[in-house]
Design an enzyme around this catalytic site. Sequence first.
Site, mmCIF file in Angstrom:
data_model
loop_
_atom_site.group_PDB
_atom_site.id
_atom_site.type_symbol
_atom_site.label_atom_id
_atom_site.label_comp_id
_atom_site.label_asym_id
_atom_site.label_seq_id
_atom_site.Cartn_x
_atom_site.Cartn_y
_atom_site.Cartn_z
ATOM 1 N N ARG A 37 0.861 -1.183 0.096
ATOM 2 C CA ARG A 37 -0.032 -0.149 -0.002
ATOM 3 C C ARG A 37 0.682 1.347 -0.048
ATOM 4 O O ARG A 37 0.369 2.172 -0.284
ATOM 5 C CB ARG A 37 -0.889 -0.020 1.220
ATOM 6 C CG ARG A 37 -1.948 1.000 1.106
ATOM 7 C CD ARG A 37 -3.259 0.555 2.308
ATOM 8 N NE ARG A 37 -4.315 1.471 2.369
ATOM 9 C CZ ARG A 37 -4.579 2.638 3.079
ATOM 10 N NH1 ARG A 37 -3.613 2.552 4.113
ATOM 11 N NH2 ARG A 37 -5.695 3.212 3.139
ATOM 12 N N ILE A 63 -7.969 7.076 -0.761
ATOM 13 C CA ILE A 63 -7.624 5.499 -0.766
ATOM 14 C C ILE A 63 -8.365 4.936 0.406
ATOM 15 O O ILE A 63 -8.276 5.499 1.464
ATOM 16 C CB ILE A 63 -6.057 5.282 -0.719
ATOM 17 C CG1 ILE A 63 -5.665 3.768 -0.849
ATOM 18 C CG2 ILE A 63 -5.253 5.858 0.270
ATOM 19 C CD1 ILE A 63 -4.103 3.344 -0.980
ATOM 20 N N SER A 64 -9.098 3.869 -0.100
ATOM 21 C CA SER A 64 -9.993 3.195 0.962
ATOM 22 C C SER A 64 -9.324 2.678 2.113
ATOM 23 O O SER A 64 -8.016 2.394 2.076
ATOM 24 C CB SER A 64 -10.932 2.172 0.470
ATOM 25 O OG SER A 64 -11.387 2.665 -1.072
ATOM 26 N N GLN A 65 -10.106 2.314 3.098
ATOM 27 C CA GLN A 65 -9.340 1.747 4.241
ATOM 28 C C GLN A 65 -9.271 0.055 3.649
ATOM 29 O O GLN A 65 -10.148 -0.485 3.271
ATOM 30 C CB GLN A 65 -10.350 1.684 5.301
ATOM 31 C CG GLN A 65 -10.219 0.798 6.790
ATOM 32 C CD GLN A 65 -11.342 1.295 7.718
ATOM 33 O OE1 GLN A 65 -12.216 2.104 7.403
ATOM 34 N NE2 GLN A 65 -11.504 0.524 8.948
#
Length: 216
Positions: A37, A63-65
């Site tokens: 990530r 940016i998503s969890q």
Amino acid sequence: MNAMSTRAELQMQFLFALRSKGVTDARVLTAMEKTDRAMFVTGHFADRAYEDMPLPIACGQTISQPSVVGLMTQALQINPRDKVLEVGTGSGYQAVILSHLARRVYTVDRHKTLMNEARNVFQALDITNLTAFTADGSHGLPDQAPFDRILVTAAAEDPPGPLLAQLKVGGIMVLPVGQSDSVQTLIRVTRSETGFEYEELRPVRFVPLLEGLGKD
Ligand code: SAH
């Protein structure tokens, strides 16, 4: 402790956090383990890449969890032969995870700045089964349709009609639905011979699915 072991340790904690939040599918966990990530988060927030929280990216997006990325990916039940469409490339993180699970992935975003940054990462990672377009994804990608799986990572009030139409019979679409500034619901839509079946999965919070192309 040297930098290498710190990073390895952070990644172990990261995978542990995913499992503890319900991401248990072995293929999904392997795909997420392969996808660093930190490659998708730049600037101030780079050192928080392994925390289980959404983080800001360019163009006012996020940016998503990671645990939500894992749960959405798991809910899609991707088979290795599948052709997948993602609407909302953002940083490209979710798209790369999908590329490890499917035969072919198409991803679209309405912001060309995000698209350029994501394409640079796709190239650096040498991902060959992933094609990215700058487009309004609420119309889907008619030239590449139909899809076995569709994932939408921005919230619409209802599932967009063109995306439902571009889902194969037997296909699955996962998307957040609801008003953009309140709690939304992640749903799974399965297409059968006779229609669509809808399941509510969990509450989530995503940026809105907007019409047209972004200014930047
Ligand atoms: N999947 C991303 C996170 C996406 S954030 C990741 O892994 O980083 C949601 C993204 O949806 C934003 O980048 C936003 O620009 C995009 N988006 C919103 N409406 C859209 C539309 N109609 N078509 C394509 N992309 C859209």
